[in-house]
Enzyme design. Structure first.
Site, mmCIF file in Angstrom:
data_model
loop_
_atom_site.group_PDB
_atom_site.id
_atom_site.type_symbol
_atom_site.label_atom_id
_atom_site.label_comp_id
_atom_site.label_asym_id
_atom_site.label_seq_id
_atom_site.Cartn_x
_atom_site.Cartn_y
_atom_site.Cartn_z
ATOM 1 N N LYS A 22 0.894 -1.134 0.055
ATOM 2 C CA LYS A 22 -0.090 0.202 -0.010
ATOM 3 C C LYS A 22 0.855 1.172 -0.103
ATOM 4 C CE LYS A 22 -1.701 1.765 3.886
ATOM 5 N NZ LYS A 22 -1.220 3.183 4.161
ATOM 6 N N ASN A 23 1.660 1.353 0.826
ATOM 7 C CA ASN A 23 2.884 2.623 1.044
ATOM 8 C C ASN A 23 3.745 2.856 -0.006
ATOM 9 O OD1 ASN A 23 1.168 2.883 3.202
ATOM 10 N ND2 ASN A 23 2.774 2.580 4.741
HETATM 11 C C1 EPZ Z 1 4.174 7.031 6.027
HETATM 12 O O1 EPZ Z 1 3.299 8.168 6.520
HETATM 13 C C2 EPZ Z 1 3.312 5.835 5.955
HETATM 14 N N1 EPZ Z 1 2.222 6.116 5.124
HETATM 15 C C3 EPZ Z 1 2.930 5.575 7.384
HETATM 16 O O2 EPZ Z 1 1.945 4.227 7.133
HETATM 17 C C4 EPZ Z 1 4.159 5.401 8.190
HETATM 18 O O3 EPZ Z 1 3.657 5.227 9.540
HETATM 19 C C5 EPZ Z 1 4.903 6.590 8.171
HETATM 20 O O4 EPZ Z 1 5.487 6.724 6.709
HETATM 21 C C6 EPZ Z 1 6.169 6.526 8.864
HETATM 22 O O5 EPZ Z 1 6.831 5.394 8.538
HETATM 23 C C7 EPZ Z 1 2.199 5.927 3.676
HETATM 24 O O6 EPZ Z 1 3.412 5.805 3.219
HETATM 25 C C8 EPZ Z 1 1.033 6.145 2.773
HETATM 26 P P1 EPZ Z 1 6.050 10.333 7.609
HETATM 27 P P2 EPZ Z 1 4.088 9.785 6.228
HETATM 28 O O7 EPZ Z 1 5.895 11.740 6.998
HETATM 29 O O8 EPZ Z 1 4.821 9.785 5.151
HETATM 30 C C9 EPZ Z 1 6.520 13.633 11.172
HETATM 31 C C10 EPZ Z 1 -0.015 3.090 7.822
HETATM 32 O O9 EPZ Z 1 -0.177 2.631 8.899
HETATM 33 N N2 EPZ Z 1 6.376 14.720 10.036
HETATM 34 O O10 EPZ Z 1 7.139 9.553 7.768
HETATM 35 O O11 EPZ Z 1 2.650 10.555 6.263
HETATM 36 C C11 EPZ Z 1 5.322 12.880 11.327
HETATM 37 O O12 EPZ Z 1 4.232 13.540 12.205
HETATM 38 C C12 EPZ Z 1 0.755 4.542 7.490
HETATM 39 O O13 EPZ Z 1 0.210 2.429 6.668
HETATM 40 C C13 EPZ Z 1 6.500 16.062 10.308
HETATM 41 O O14 EPZ Z 1 6.979 16.481 11.486
HETATM 42 O O15 EPZ Z 1 4.695 9.617 7.693
HETATM 43 C C14 EPZ Z 1 5.878 11.805 11.883
HETATM 44 O O16 EPZ Z 1 6.242 11.807 13.364
HETATM 45 C C15 EPZ Z 1 0.255 5.107 8.828
HETATM 46 N N3 EPZ Z 1 6.694 17.079 9.362
HETATM 47 C C16 EPZ Z 1 7.372 11.479 11.355
HETATM 48 O O17 EPZ Z 1 7.451 12.855 10.745
HETATM 49 C C17 EPZ Z 1 6.128 16.358 7.969
HETATM 50 O O18 EPZ Z 1 6.141 17.632 7.308
HETATM 51 C C18 EPZ Z 1 7.216 10.446 10.251
HETATM 52 O O19 EPZ Z 1 6.092 10.773 9.398
HETATM 53 C C19 EPZ Z 1 5.968 15.138 7.988
HETATM 54 C C20 EPZ Z 1 6.067 14.356 8.729
#
Ligand code: EPZ
Length: 420
Positions: A22-23
């Site tokens: 999915k991701n």
């Molecule tokens: C991806 O989300 C995945 N989703 C998530 O999977 C996964 O949990 C996450 O990466 C971490 O591995 C998809 O790929 C569709 P991040 P993403 O940006 O990219 C912070 C699932 O269950 N952050 O890597 O949105 C954020 O709050 C889902 O399949 C900022 O601070 O996650 C988090 O604490 C849930 N600023 C950390 O970084 C930003 O601009 C990692 O988030 C972006 C993120």
């Protein structure tokens, strides 16, 4: 709405095949916006989330066919640049259309995704990266409005307070692919899904190197052409099935598991006492001795994936000893704790930590899914519990697992759907 019913206590046995990731597929589908040519994406899991992304591509003017795990995409008329609120708010990952729209059209209007139960889900890193490439970004009535006369490569540090960002790395990489000159992303995410996106972009003619490492270099090109790509398997589904084997004291072989993506998970399960035998891209999983509690801390890849935190907590809840589970990516990602405690688990929350005191067994109960991975955790708990568990709001599960109940049933699980 449906609910899932599980009669626990059956030891799972047999073979199961993992679906596409999915991701990986969500940003790759978004990347097709970077070209007017046709693209064919294979091994696409049939999920709520992939169908939502298909709807978004159609709303932007793409012609999309989705049949038997293959998505065929072609252009019809001018590409739209507005991704509307009702679609983006239903799936946060839709935000990854921002980068390709800015890259291709030099303008975009994408609804801010908003938060969800696992956290506030900020997008500051996405906006920082696009601004660094020369985009003018403003927030207007809940939308990100971006425009750029041109995009020019830049050196961008994308590390946030919680480490690297998967989709921010994707958005910036996709925009930089059509920018002038060279972009260097420092503290880029190293997840296999980011590597799969880069591999797809390279097939489209992008010039990218360093993907899979914390420094990615993108040499902008003028044009990207269509491509055909097969999505990597879903490592989180594979790991979820590993836990299903262990929580039922079963013995299953997971095909298409690609253990190379699951080093941290396999290491932890082996530390707990599980036997995981790798044969090419398959993994055979069973308990050879009584499992013992282990401590888990979630980290960016290659660390232990936050998307497996809820699932391993269900296993630790019936494993003798005390397991301290620390969530470093989404400190609020603990909605599943209360539901596990309803089933007889003994878990205490202390900020970003969950202290899991293993109990002898869980007892089946009516529980409610709150998010995608929490629903997987409750399915696993139901499989290992004594008696019947009913899980409501399983539309959360359908977002990210393709026919999970069918796969579990083929391994012997007593699991079925009923109307709410
Ligand atoms: C991806 O989300 C995945 N989703 C998530 O999977 C996964 O949990 C996450 O990466 C971490 O591995 C998809 O790929 C569709 P991040 P993403 O940006 O990219 C912070 C699932 O269950 N952050 O890597 O949105 C954020 O709050 C889902 O399949 C900022 O601070 O996650 C988090 O604490 C849930 N600023 C950390 O970084 C930003 O601009 C990692 O988030 C972006 C993120």
């Amino acid at each position: 709405m449906d609910k899932l019913v599980i009669e626990g206590g059956v030891r799972l046995k047999g073979e199961v095949v993992v679906s596409g990731s999915k991701n990986a597929v969500l940003p790759i589908l978004a990347a097709t916006l970077l070209t007017d040519d046709a693209c064919i994406i294979k091994s696409v899991p049939n999920l709520r989330d992939t169908n939502t992304m298909v709807k978004i591509l159609r709303s932007l003017g793409k012609n999309v066919e989705f049949d038997k795990n293959i998505v065929s995409i072609s252009s019809t008329k001018n590409l739209g640049f507005v991704a509307d609120y009702k679609l983006v708010s239903s799936m946060r990952a839709s935000f990854c259309v921002l980068g390709p729209l800015v890259g291709k059209l030099k303008k975009a209007k994408v609804s801010l995704p908003g938060g969800c139960v696992i956290g506030i889900r900020p997008v500051d890193l996405h906006l920082k990266g696009l601004r660094a490439l020369g985009a003018d970004i403003s927030i207007e009535s809940g939308y990100v409005v971006a425009k750029a006369s041109k995009l020019k490569g830049a050196n961008i540090y994308l590390g946030g307070v919680y480490g690297s960002s998967v989709l921010a790395t994707g958005n910036v990489m996709m925009a930089a692919a059509l920018a002038q000159d060279k972009t260097v992303i420092e503290s880029s995410a190293c997840e296999p899904e980011v590597v799969d996106l880069a591999d797809f972009l390279i097939k489209m003619g992008a010039k990218i190197k360093g993907h899979g490492t914390p420094v990615i270099e993108i040499e902008g090109v003028k044009h990207l052409h269509g491509a055909t790509h097969t999505i990597i398997p879903d490592r989180i589904e594979a790991a979820t099935l590993m836990v299903a084997a262990l929580i039922t004291d079963g013995d299953i072989t997971i095909k298409n598991a690609f253990p190379k993506y699951l080093g941290a998970v396999i290491d932890k399960l082996e530390e707990a006492g599980a036997s995981l035998v790798r044969i090419d891209n398959s993994v055979s999983v069973r308990c050879v001795k009584k499992l013992k509690a282990v401590n888990i801390t979630t980290l960016p890849y290659p660390g232990f994936p936050t998307d497996m935190q809820a699932q391993i907590m269900s296993l630790m809840s019936i494993t003798p000893g005390i397991s301290i589970i620390t969530e470093k990516i989404y400190p609020d990602r603990f909605m599943h704790v209360a539901e596990l405690n309803r089933m007889g688990a003994y878990i205490q929350r202390e900020g970003p930590h969950a202290i899991v005191n293993g109990v002898k067994e869980l007892s089946g109960a009516p529980v409610m899914a709150s998010d995608l991975r929490a629903s997987a955790c409750l399915v696993l708990a139901g499989l290992g519990a004594r008696g019947k568990t009913t899980i409501s709001r399983i539309y959360h599960l359908e977002r990210g697992y393709e026919n999970l109940e069918g796969k579990l049933e083929s391994l012997g699980a007593k699991i079925w759907r009923e109307k709410e």
